[in-house]
Design a protein around this motif. Sequence first.
Motif, mmCIF file in Angstrom:
data_model
loop_
_atom_site.group_PDB
_atom_site.id
_atom_site.type_symbol
_atom_site.label_atom_id
_atom_site.label_comp_id
_atom_site.label_asym_id
_atom_site.label_seq_id
_atom_site.Cartn_x
_atom_site.Cartn_y
_atom_site.Cartn_z
ATOM 1 N N GLU A 100 0.839 -1.195 0.000
ATOM 2 C CA GLU A 100 0.000 0.000 0.000
ATOM 3 C C GLU A 100 0.872 1.241 0.000
ATOM 4 O OE1 GLU A 100 -3.929 1.838 2.277
ATOM 5 O OE2 GLU A 100 -2.737 0.286 3.274
ATOM 6 N N ASP A 101 0.484 2.224 -0.805
ATOM 7 C CA ASP A 101 1.082 3.547 -0.748
ATOM 8 C C ASP A 101 -0.033 4.563 -0.952
ATOM 9 O OD1 ASP A 101 0.596 3.588 -3.498
ATOM 10 O OD2 ASP A 101 2.702 3.450 -4.082
ATOM 11 N N ASP A 102 0.310 5.802 -1.283
ATOM 12 C CA ASP A 102 -0.714 6.842 -1.401
ATOM 13 C C ASP A 102 -1.639 6.632 -2.591
ATOM 14 O OD1 ASP A 102 0.323 8.102 0.816
ATOM 15 O OD2 ASP A 102 1.551 9.520 -0.331
ATOM 16 N N ASP A 103 -1.228 5.811 -3.537
ATOM 17 C CA ASP A 103 -1.980 5.679 -4.783
ATOM 18 C C ASP A 103 -2.627 4.321 -4.963
ATOM 19 O OD1 ASP A 103 -2.815 6.550 -7.416
ATOM 20 O OD2 ASP A 103 -1.244 5.273 -8.229
ATOM 21 N N LEU A 104 -1.969 3.256 -4.533
ATOM 22 C CA LEU A 104 -2.433 1.906 -4.830
ATOM 23 C C LEU A 104 -2.402 1.013 -3.594
ATOM 24 C CD1 LEU A 104 -0.449 1.356 -8.151
ATOM 25 C CD2 LEU A 104 -2.925 1.629 -7.992
ATOM 26 N N MET A 105 -3.235 -0.018 -3.636
ATOM 27 C CA MET A 105 -3.229 -1.028 -2.591
ATOM 28 C C MET A 105 -3.388 -2.393 -3.242
ATOM 29 S SD MET A 105 -5.583 -1.346 0.848
ATOM 30 C CE MET A 105 -7.136 -1.450 -0.046
ATOM 31 N N VAL A 106 -2.644 -3.385 -2.752
ATOM 32 C CA VAL A 106 -2.752 -4.759 -3.237
ATOM 33 C C VAL A 106 -3.195 -5.643 -2.080
ATOM 34 C CG1 VAL A 106 -1.596 -6.704 -4.334
ATOM 35 C CG2 VAL A 106 -0.919 -4.359 -4.927
ATOM 36 N N GLU A 107 -4.358 -6.257 -2.243
ATOM 37 C CA GLU A 107 -4.892 -7.169 -1.244
ATOM 38 C C GLU A 107 -4.701 -8.614 -1.704
ATOM 39 O OE1 GLU A 107 -8.807 -5.765 0.544
ATOM 40 O OE2 GLU A 107 -8.741 -4.640 -1.333
ATOM 41 N N SER A 108 -4.558 -9.506 -0.744
ATOM 42 C CA SER A 108 -4.387 -10.922 -1.028
ATOM 43 C C SER A 108 -5.421 -11.715 -0.243
ATOM 44 C CB SER A 108 -2.976 -11.360 -0.639
ATOM 45 O OG SER A 108 -2.867 -12.762 -0.636
ATOM 46 N N ARG A 109 -5.947 -12.761 -0.870
ATOM 47 C CA ARG A 109 -6.912 -13.617 -0.181
ATOM 48 C C ARG A 109 -6.691 -15.060 -0.613
ATOM 49 N NH1 ARG A 109 -11.718 -12.748 2.617
ATOM 50 N NH2 ARG A 109 -11.516 -10.499 2.272
ATOM 51 N N PRO A 110 -6.772 -16.013 0.315
ATOM 52 C CA PRO A 110 -6.576 -17.417 -0.053
ATOM 53 C C PRO A 110 -7.655 -17.910 -1.006
ATOM 54 C CG PRO A 110 -6.478 -17.116 2.336
ATOM 55 C CD PRO A 110 -7.005 -15.845 1.757
ATOM 56 N N LEU A 111 -7.241 -18.719 -1.971
ATOM 57 C CA LEU A 111 -8.163 -19.398 -2.872
ATOM 58 C C LEU A 111 -8.170 -20.882 -2.511
ATOM 59 C CD1 LEU A 111 -7.187 -17.540 -6.169
ATOM 60 C CD2 LEU A 111 -9.060 -17.014 -4.593
ATOM 61 N N TRP A 112 -8.776 -21.715 -3.343
ATOM 62 C CA TRP A 112 -8.917 -23.135 -3.018
ATOM 63 C C TRP A 112 -8.288 -23.958 -4.127
ATOM 64 C CZ3 TRP A 112 -14.298 -25.923 -2.199
ATOM 65 C CH2 TRP A 112 -14.066 -27.195 -1.664
ATOM 66 N N HIS A 113 -7.061 -24.399 -3.873
ATOM 67 C CA HIS A 113 -6.316 -25.158 -4.871
ATOM 68 C C HIS A 113 -5.603 -26.324 -4.176
ATOM 69 C CE1 HIS A 113 -4.636 -25.870 -8.741
ATOM 70 N NE2 HIS A 113 -3.421 -25.445 -8.481
ATOM 71 N N ARG A 114 -4.851 -27.108 -4.943
ATOM 72 C CA ARG A 114 -4.181 -28.290 -4.377
ATOM 73 C C ARG A 114 -3.031 -27.927 -3.442
ATOM 74 N NH1 ARG A 114 -2.428 -31.363 -9.479
ATOM 75 N NH2 ARG A 114 -2.553 -29.268 -10.367
ATOM 76 N N ILE A 115 -2.441 -26.783 -3.658
ATOM 77 C CA ILE A 115 -1.418 -26.262 -2.752
ATOM 78 C C ILE A 115 -1.840 -24.842 -2.373
ATOM 79 C CG2 ILE A 115 0.392 -27.666 -3.842
ATOM 80 C CD1 ILE A 115 1.419 -25.113 -5.198
ATOM 81 N N PRO A 116 -1.245 -24.259 -1.331
ATOM 82 C CA PRO A 116 -1.635 -22.898 -0.958
ATOM 83 C C PRO A 116 -1.538 -21.938 -2.142
ATOM 84 C CG PRO A 116 -0.255 -23.852 0.747
ATOM 85 C CD PRO A 116 -0.244 -24.831 -0.403
ATOM 86 N N ALA A 117 -2.622 -21.230 -2.397
ATOM 87 C CA ALA A 117 -2.695 -20.295 -3.517
ATOM 88 C C ALA A 117 -3.501 -19.079 -3.094
ATOM 89 C CB ALA A 117 -3.330 -20.957 -4.742
ATOM 90 N N SER A 118 -3.164 -17.938 -3.656
ATOM 91 C CA SER A 118 -3.843 -16.688 -3.318
ATOM 92 C C SER A 118 -4.241 -15.947 -4.576
ATOM 93 C CB SER A 118 -2.935 -15.784 -2.475
ATOM 94 O OG SER A 118 -2.622 -16.375 -1.237
ATOM 95 N N GLY A 119 -5.320 -15.189 -4.469
ATOM 96 C CA GLY A 119 -5.686 -14.237 -5.506
ATOM 97 C C GLY A 119 -5.272 -12.846 -5.078
ATOM 98 N N PHE A 120 -5.175 -11.938 -6.046
ATOM 99 C CA PHE A 120 -4.749 -10.567 -5.755
ATOM 100 C C PHE A 120 -5.785 -9.568 -6.265
ATOM 101 C CE2 PHE A 120 -0.581 -12.793 -6.514
ATOM 102 C CZ PHE A 120 -0.241 -12.881 -5.178
ATOM 103 N N ARG A 121 -5.934 -8.500 -5.519
ATOM 104 C CA ARG A 121 -6.799 -7.387 -5.923
ATOM 105 C C ARG A 121 -5.964 -6.106 -5.879
ATOM 106 N NH1 ARG A 121 -12.671 -6.305 -5.351
ATOM 107 N NH2 ARG A 121 -12.983 -4.031 -5.389
#
Length: 315
Positions: free
Chosen positions: A130-151
């Motif tokens: 996160e900075d003054d302009d942008l933010m990147v969020e992460s959330r777990p998804l459901w896959h065979r190994i740990p995986a995340s999606g990004f916003r």
Amino acid sequence: MQVTFLGTSSGVPTRQRNVSSLAVRLPQRSEIWLLDCGEATQHQLLCSPLRVSQLRRIFITHMHGDHVFGLPGLLASLGMAGMAAGLDLYGPPPLQSFVESALQFSSTRLSYPLHFHANVPPGEGHVLFEDDDLMVESRPLWHRIPASGFRIVQKPRPGRFDVEKAKSLGLPPGPLYGRLKTGETIAVGGRTIEGTSLCGPPRPGVSLVYATDTVFCDGAVDLARGADLLIHEATFAHRDGEMALQRLHSTTTMAAQVALAAGVSKLALTHFSPRYMPGRAVGPDDLLAEARAIFPATIMARDFLTLELTSKPDE
């Protein structure tokens, strides 16, 4: 914000599609971010109009090879090109060991620093950057190994600046207007003028969601809620839903259901199995039709397709 697909195949490359990678170009800051880095991503970058020298951040969803095998080669090439600014890498905890081992055993020394950020999101997700302009969020998804999606979320833009109102207050055009446009409060001629009083309501920024690899899950829906563009894997056709559930990948209809439930503006399908190549019993047109039957605002990504996300206009 500009999005370019560098790889849209799942598992292995085909003649038409490379494996997973997405480039996000941020013209306002002269930066490029990568989401995933499958094998030959650097070749795809060379075949695109993107400037590799602008690469600043790389986000990895999970550690399967079709999402990370291109990373060591890309990092090595950047070193030989004399890149000095450094890179930030975000991904699962094993990412650092994978990269450092590949560089060590290939006797590769980088001429720039790498900064690793382990992505270990709790159940409700977390903020990776996160900075003054942008933010990147992460959330777990459901896959065979740990995986995340990004916003990736662009923070609200200042509202439209009312030039005529500024002139009526006797404010001369010039650098003063630039400060007022940002909402700054200034003192001029014995008066205090609030920039916000000369601007319309803030304009929401754009939002991009990248969800792969995953079967349909609440995490993907929550991550994508209200997004301008959802990029979601669609490895399988609807008729192969049983296989999708076994392998914890999505069908076209699952991706469309995520888009519908999340209320996104547009859905881009990606990560297609090579079994659906043109000329097969089920081909790309069939995949697109399946998704559009549920969510009409769907497109099918292809390598080097570029999409532009722009801030919403003033009301």
